[in-house]
Write an enzyme that holds these catalytic residues in place. Structure first.
Site, PDB file in Angstrom:
ATOM      1  N   GLU A  72      10.915   9.992   3.267  1.00 35.07           N
ATOM      2  CA  GLU A  72      11.806  10.574   2.247  1.00 35.07           C
ATOM      3  C   GLU A  72      12.874  11.457   2.878  1.00 35.07           C
ATOM      4  O   GLU A  72      13.991  11.544   2.392  1.00 35.07           O
ATOM      5  CB  GLU A  72      10.992  11.356   1.216  1.00 35.07           C
ATOM      6  CG  GLU A  72      10.184  10.438   0.312  1.00 35.07           C
ATOM      7  CD  GLU A  72       9.693  11.136  -0.929  1.00 35.07           C
ATOM      8  OE1 GLU A  72      10.504  11.681  -1.694  1.00 35.07           O
ATOM      9  OE2 GLU A  72       8.457  11.148  -1.124  1.00 35.07           O
ATOM     10  N   GLU A  90       7.995   7.934 -10.576  1.00 35.04           N
ATOM     11  CA  GLU A  90       9.020   8.126  -9.535  1.00 35.04           C
ATOM     12  C   GLU A  90       9.330   6.751  -8.905  1.00 35.04           C
ATOM     13  O   GLU A  90       8.417   5.924  -8.750  1.00 35.04           O
ATOM     14  CB  GLU A  90       8.441   9.050  -8.458  1.00 35.04           C
ATOM     15  CG  GLU A  90       9.292   9.249  -7.218  1.00 35.04           C
ATOM     16  CD  GLU A  90       8.536   9.960  -6.087  1.00 35.04           C
ATOM     17  OE1 GLU A  90       7.353   9.636  -5.824  1.00 35.04           O
ATOM     18  OE2 GLU A  90       9.139  10.863  -5.477  1.00 35.04           O
ATOM     19  N   CYS A  95       7.185  14.090  -8.206  1.00 37.45           N
ATOM     20  CA  CYS A  95       6.086  13.986  -7.243  1.00 37.45           C
ATOM     21  C   CYS A  95       5.757  15.285  -6.513  1.00 37.45           C
ATOM     22  O   CYS A  95       5.174  16.186  -7.090  1.00 37.45           O
ATOM     23  CB  CYS A  95       6.366  12.848  -6.268  1.00 37.45           C
ATOM     24  SG  CYS A  95       4.854  12.329  -5.426  1.00 37.45           S
ATOM     25  N   LYS A 131      15.403  15.151  -6.635  1.00 36.41           N
ATOM     26  CA  LYS A 131      14.207  15.766  -6.029  1.00 36.41           C
ATOM     27  C   LYS A 131      14.567  16.797  -4.956  1.00 36.41           C
ATOM     28  O   LYS A 131      15.361  16.511  -4.048  1.00 36.41           O
ATOM     29  CB  LYS A 131      13.331  14.664  -5.440  1.00 36.41           C
ATOM     30  CG  LYS A 131      11.971  15.110  -4.925  1.00 36.41           C
ATOM     31  CD  LYS A 131      11.159  13.866  -4.555  1.00 36.41           C
ATOM     32  CE  LYS A 131       9.770  14.180  -4.036  1.00 36.41           C
ATOM     33  NZ  LYS A 131       9.024  12.942  -3.733  1.00 36.41           N
ATOM     34  N   ASN A 141       4.396   9.025  -6.613  1.00 35.80           N
ATOM     35  CA  ASN A 141       3.788   7.993  -5.755  1.00 35.80           C
ATOM     36  C   ASN A 141       3.005   8.765  -4.704  1.00 35.80           C
ATOM     37  O   ASN A 141       3.613   9.302  -3.764  1.00 35.80           O
ATOM     38  CB  ASN A 141       4.852   7.164  -5.026  1.00 35.80           C
ATOM     39  CG  ASN A 141       5.623   6.229  -5.929  1.00 35.80           C
ATOM     40  OD1 ASN A 141       5.311   5.054  -6.050  1.00 35.80           O
ATOM     41  ND2 ASN A 141       6.666   6.745  -6.556  1.00 35.80           N
ATOM     42  N   ASN A 185      16.613  10.947  -4.479  1.00 35.11           N
ATOM     43  CA  ASN A 185      15.433  10.520  -5.229  1.00 35.11           C
ATOM     44  C   ASN A 185      15.578  11.173  -6.610  1.00 35.11           C
ATOM     45  O   ASN A 185      15.422  12.382  -6.747  1.00 35.11           O
ATOM     46  CB  ASN A 185      14.170  10.993  -4.493  1.00 35.11           C
ATOM     47  CG  ASN A 185      12.898  10.433  -5.107  1.00 35.11           C
ATOM     48  OD1 ASN A 185      12.895   9.970  -6.245  1.00 35.11           O
ATOM     49  ND2 ASN A 185      11.809  10.499  -4.359  1.00 35.11           N
TER      50      ASN A 185
HETATM   51  N1  CDV Z   1       6.214  10.864  -3.116  1.00 31.19           N
HETATM   52  C1  CDV Z   1       5.702  12.072  -2.812  1.00 31.19           C
HETATM   53  O1  CDV Z   1       6.364  13.083  -2.947  1.00 31.19           O
HETATM   54  N2  CDV Z   1       4.449  12.067  -2.318  1.00 31.19           N
HETATM   55  C2  CDV Z   1       3.769  13.268  -1.887  1.00 31.19           C
HETATM   56  C3  CDV Z   1       2.802  12.934  -0.786  1.00 31.19           C
HETATM   57  C4  CDV Z   1       3.496  12.648   0.473  1.00 31.19           C
HETATM   58  C5  CDV Z   1       1.819  14.043  -0.549  1.00 31.19           C
HETATM   59  C6  CDV Z   1       2.999  13.920  -3.016  1.00 31.19           C
HETATM   60  O2  CDV Z   1       3.117  15.149  -3.155  1.00 31.19           O
HETATM   61  O3  CDV Z   1       2.254  13.264  -3.714  1.00 31.19           O
END
Ligand code: CDV
Length: 315
Positions: free
Chosen positions: A145, A49, A171, A126, A196, A109
């Site tokens: 975000e 990501e 993510c 996203k 991330n 995103n």
């Molecule tokens: N970049 C993300 O979506 N990170 C989230 C963190 C904030 C928990 C994740 O689900 O990994």
């Protein structure tokens, strides 16, 4: 297995990308990993990501500044073109996450799916944006975000590609069972994502080990319950002092991890994924057409947050 169908899948985990790293330097790393993945038999390479920059939502700044420094106005652009060229030269496709600025000024995103001819054949934006939009002055860093991105507007599409069906997410989406069920109801056999995940939870004192275990349990349960292969690529290690977990994996429809990165650096993991494992489960325990009971799941789409128990039928 006699009916086996194989797809070479690689996950190209990235070590840190620092604030001062140029796009060109980052893309050079991606090209090196793509070449390694191709040499090891991959036909699809999964990158993280927001792969082209540091994980910038950790920094408080205006939307305008974020756009100027971290968003892509077109894809491919001059900096990213070498990755598309390498993909075409090696005859492999890839998944890539980046911050997208649309011509009308929306910010998403985003991830793209690129085929072996370097054509963009799919896009995902996203949906499950974590974090906040206000400035948390007492937090060790931000997770903005919800400030920098709009909620994705293309649903969770599944693409016919690589002689299979591929769904994308990003993510935090991986933690939501709905993400995977929507893909598997479109007969996706492979789900791909980049992430991330900061080691520190700024909202509560979550023990560090849970960041890894909740990541893995989400992917393993989702792969099994939806009879899919899942390939997940981290950006990890310490970005300018902000640590993020590694743990990039490829998970089989059995729920088992078949490949896992061991470093917190640039690292390629590859597997020859036998897609017939999807059928083994979808023809039997997870034969959706035969066994699902959507008439009893209505609450899932009728409610967002948890509420009162439903009326109990008289029996
Ligand atoms: N970049 C993300 O979506 N990170 C989230 C963190 C904030 C928990 C994740 O689900 O990994």
């Amino acid at each position: 297995m006699s009916n086996s169908r194989h797809l070479g899948i690689a996950v190209a985990q990235m070590g840190p990308v620092h604030l001062n790293d140029s796009r060109a330097a980052v893309v050079k790393r991606l090209v090196e990993m793509l070449n390694e993945a191709a040499s090891r038999g991959a036909k699809l390479v999964v990158f993280p990501e927001l792969a082209l920059t540091t994980f910038f939502p950790r920094y408080w700044m205006t939307e305008e500044e974020a756009v100027e420094r971290f968003f892509e106005r077109s894809m491919p652009n001059k900096d990213v073109q070498p990755l598309f060229d390498a993909a075409k030269a090696r005859g492999v496709g890839f998944y890539l996450g980046y911050a997208e600025l649309t011509p009308s000024g929306e910010r998403f995103n985003t991830s793209i799916l690129v085929d072996a001819n370097a054509n963009i054949i799919g896009k995902y934006r996203k949906i499950h944006l974590p974090g906040h939009s206000d400035h948390k002055v007492d937090a060790p860093f931000q997770h903005l975000e919800k400030k920098f991105f709009e909620v994705g507007d293309v649903g969770i599409p599944v693409f016919e590609a690589f002689d299979t069906r591929v769904g994308m997410c990003l993510c935090n989406d991986r933690r939501w069972p709905e993400t995977w069920r929507v893909m598997s109801l479109q007969s996706a056999e492979v789900g791909v994502l980049g992430y991330n995940t900061p080691s520190v939870n700024i909202h509560w004192n979550e023990p560090v080990h849970l960041r890894m275990s909740t990541h893995l349990v989400s992917l393993q349960a989702s792969a099994y319950q939806n009879a899919m292969w899942i390939a997940a690529a981290a950006k990890c290690g310490s970005e300018d002092g902000h640590h993020m977990i590694g743990g990039s994996v490829i998970v089989a429809p059995t729920g088992e991890i078949v490949a896992r990165a061991i470093s917190e650096d640039d690292e390629v993991i590859v597997t020859s994924a036998d897609l017939s494992w999807v059928e083994n489960f979808r023809n039997h325990v997870f034969n959706f057409a035969k066994h699902r009971r959507p008439e009893h799941y209505k609450i899932i789409v009728e409610r967002t947050g948890a509420g009162e128990p439903l009326p109990i039928p008289k029996i």
